[in-house]
Design a protein around this motif. Sequence first.
Motif, PDB file in Angstrom:
ATOM      1  N   VAL A   1       0.854  -1.187   0.000  1.00  0.00           N
ATOM      2  CA  VAL A   1       0.000   0.000   0.000  1.00  0.00           C
ATOM      3  C   VAL A   1       0.890   1.236   0.000  1.00  0.00           C
ATOM      4  O   VAL A   1       1.605   1.501   0.972  1.00  0.00           O
ATOM      5  CB  VAL A   1      -0.934   0.000   1.234  1.00  0.00           C
ATOM      6  CG1 VAL A   1      -1.744   1.287   1.299  1.00  0.00           C
ATOM      7  CG2 VAL A   1      -1.854  -1.216   1.208  1.00  0.00           C
TER       8      VAL A   1
ATOM      9  N   PRO B   1       0.693   5.165  -0.243  1.00  0.00           N
ATOM     10  CA  PRO B   1       0.010   6.462  -0.324  1.00  0.00           C
ATOM     11  C   PRO B   1       0.946   7.494  -0.954  1.00  0.00           C
ATOM     12  O   PRO B   1       2.109   7.611  -0.563  1.00  0.00           O
ATOM     13  CB  PRO B   1      -0.283   6.793   1.144  1.00  0.00           C
ATOM     14  CG  PRO B   1       0.796   6.071   1.905  1.00  0.00           C
ATOM     15  CD  PRO B   1       1.091   4.821   1.124  1.00  0.00           C
TER      16      PRO B   1
ATOM     17  N   VAL C   1      -4.256   5.714   3.270  1.00  0.00           N
ATOM     18  CA  VAL C   1      -3.854   4.366   3.711  1.00  0.00           C
ATOM     19  C   VAL C   1      -5.084   3.494   3.933  1.00  0.00           C
ATOM     20  O   VAL C   1      -5.114   2.316   3.539  1.00  0.00           O
ATOM     21  CB  VAL C   1      -3.000   4.447   4.991  1.00  0.00           C
ATOM     22  CG1 VAL C   1      -2.785   3.048   5.578  1.00  0.00           C
ATOM     23  CG2 VAL C   1      -1.661   5.102   4.694  1.00  0.00           C
ATOM     24  N   GLN C   2      -6.115   4.048   4.566  1.00  0.00           N
ATOM     25  CA  GLN C   2      -7.314   3.255   4.805  1.00  0.00           C
ATOM     26  C   GLN C   2      -7.957   2.809   3.501  1.00  0.00           C
ATOM     27  O   GLN C   2      -8.485   1.689   3.414  1.00  0.00           O
ATOM     28  CB  GLN C   2      -8.332   4.026   5.641  1.00  0.00           C
ATOM     29  CG  GLN C   2      -9.514   3.138   6.060  1.00  0.00           C
ATOM     30  CD  GLN C   2     -10.573   3.880   6.839  1.00  0.00           C
ATOM     31  OE1 GLN C   2     -10.756   5.084   6.668  1.00  0.00           O
ATOM     32  NE2 GLN C   2     -11.276   3.168   7.704  1.00  0.00           N
TER      33      GLN C   2
ATOM     34  N   GLN D   1       2.336  -1.147   4.404  1.00  0.00           N
ATOM     35  CA  GLN D   1       2.375   0.279   4.061  1.00  0.00           C
ATOM     36  C   GLN D   1       3.806   0.680   3.766  1.00  0.00           C
ATOM     37  O   GLN D   1       4.726   0.401   4.538  1.00  0.00           O
ATOM     38  CB  GLN D   1       1.836   1.125   5.218  1.00  0.00           C
ATOM     39  CG  GLN D   1       1.867   2.627   4.932  1.00  0.00           C
ATOM     40  CD  GLN D   1       1.455   3.463   6.128  1.00  0.00           C
ATOM     41  OE1 GLN D   1       0.804   2.963   7.047  1.00  0.00           O
ATOM     42  NE2 GLN D   1       1.823   4.724   6.125  1.00  0.00           N
TER      43      GLN D   1
ATOM     44  N   ASP E   1       5.766   4.158   2.162  1.00  0.00           N
ATOM     45  CA  ASP E   1       5.558   5.528   1.703  1.00  0.00           C
ATOM     46  C   ASP E   1       6.127   5.740   0.303  1.00  0.00           C
ATOM     47  O   ASP E   1       7.149   5.158  -0.074  1.00  0.00           O
ATOM     48  CB  ASP E   1       6.195   6.518   2.671  1.00  0.00           C
ATOM     49  CG  ASP E   1       5.436   6.587   3.993  1.00  0.00           C
ATOM     50  OD1 ASP E   1       4.322   6.031   4.063  1.00  0.00           O
ATOM     51  OD2 ASP E   1       5.956   7.189   4.955  1.00  0.00           O
TER      52      ASP E   1
ATOM     53  N   GLY F   1       5.987   4.765   9.287  1.00  0.00           N
ATOM     54  CA  GLY F   1       4.958   4.428   8.318  1.00  0.00           C
ATOM     55  C   GLY F   1       5.297   3.189   7.519  1.00  0.00           C
ATOM     56  O   GLY F   1       4.594   2.865   6.556  1.00  0.00           O
TER      57      GLY F   1
ATOM     58  N   TYR G   1      -9.846   3.885  10.836  1.00  0.00           N
ATOM     59  CA  TYR G   1      -8.428   4.208  10.849  1.00  0.00           C
ATOM     60  C   TYR G   1      -8.292   5.701  11.096  1.00  0.00           C
ATOM     61  O   TYR G   1      -9.028   6.505  10.502  1.00  0.00           O
ATOM     62  CB  TYR G   1      -7.788   3.832   9.505  1.00  0.00           C
ATOM     63  CG  TYR G   1      -6.298   3.639   9.576  1.00  0.00           C
ATOM     64  CD1 TYR G   1      -5.744   2.602  10.324  1.00  0.00           C
ATOM     65  CD2 TYR G   1      -5.429   4.480   8.868  1.00  0.00           C
ATOM     66  CE1 TYR G   1      -4.375   2.411  10.381  1.00  0.00           C
ATOM     67  CE2 TYR G   1      -4.059   4.290   8.918  1.00  0.00           C
ATOM     68  CZ  TYR G   1      -3.542   3.258   9.674  1.00  0.00           C
ATOM     69  OH  TYR G   1      -2.176   3.079   9.731  1.00  0.00           O
TER      70      TYR G   1
ATOM     71  N   GLU H   1      -0.227   6.635  12.371  1.00  0.00           N
ATOM     72  CA  GLU H   1       0.760   5.660  12.838  1.00  0.00           C
ATOM     73  C   GLU H   1       0.736   5.496  14.367  1.00  0.00           C
ATOM     74  O   GLU H   1       0.509   4.393  14.869  1.00  0.00           O
ATOM     75  CB  GLU H   1       2.166   6.028  12.341  1.00  0.00           C
ATOM     76  CG  GLU H   1       2.375   5.718  10.866  1.00  0.00           C
ATOM     77  CD  GLU H   1       1.871   6.818   9.955  1.00  0.00           C
ATOM     78  OE1 GLU H   1       1.576   7.929  10.471  1.00  0.00           O
ATOM     79  OE2 GLU H   1       1.772   6.585   8.735  1.00  0.00           O
TER      80      GLU H   1
END
Length: 236
Positions: free
Chosen positions: A8, A10, A73-74, A90, A92, A158, A174, A180
Motif C-alpha cells: 500500500v 500512499p 492508507v485506509q 504500508q 511511503d 509508516g 483508521y 501511525e
Amino acid sequence: MSIKVLIVMPCYNEESALPLLLNELCALALPEKYALTLLVINDCSKDNTVAVARKHQVKLLDLVNNLGIGGAVQSGLKYAKENDFDVAIQLDGDGQHPPAEIIKLLQGHEDGTDVVIGSRFLSKEGFQSSFMRRMGIRYFYRLNQVLTGNNIYDSTSGFRLLGKKAIDIAAAYYPDDYPEPESLIIFSKAGLKIKEVPVLMSHRLGGTSSISNSSSIYYCIKVTISMLFSFIRKPQ
C-alpha cells in the motif's frame, strides 16, 4: 497456496521519487510463497504521480478527494480486505522505505504477529531523522508504553505490516491525522500482537516533510491529544 501480499503506497506529489521506487519494487525477488501486488493510492496529487504509476505494473486508486495520509492508507486497506489479501504492507511513496527491507517485515509476521513495525532505531543504522524528530519519537515511545504497556521505539514509522486481523480493524476505522501512533493504541486495545523489527531507512527522494522543526512541539501536543482520545474511545 500463496500468501497474498499487498503493498500500500500512499502518494501525494511523488513523481520524482516514484519511478525509482516502483522499479525497485517490480524487481524485488521474494520467496515463492509470497504473491506480491503493488497498489498506488494517489491522494489528489498536483503533479504527474498518476502518469508515473501507469507506466508500471501496479494497481492504482486515484482518489477524487484529498483524504490525507490516514484516509489514503485506509483506502488501500479497504482494498486489501475486499480482495482477501493475507498481508498489507504500508510503504511511503517518497522513497524512505527501501523495498529490499520488506522481507524483514514478512519474516517478522511468520510467527503470527498481527502488526510488524519497521524500526530505524533498533539497530541505529541508516537514516535516523533529525534531532528534534528523534526527541519527539522518544516521547511517543514513553506515551505508548504508559497507555498500552508495549515497547514500540518507532511508533511514528509508516513502514509497517498488517495481518488479516489488523486489516479488518483498520478497514473499518483508521485515524485520519496521525494514523501511525494512534493506530497502535487501537490495535493494542483490540488485543493484537505488535512487534518491531530493525530496518534501514533512507532520506526521502522527493517532496518535503509536513513536519518542520519549528512545528515539532505543536505536532507532539496534537498527537498526544489524539492518542489519548484513541485510548478512551469505545470500540466500534
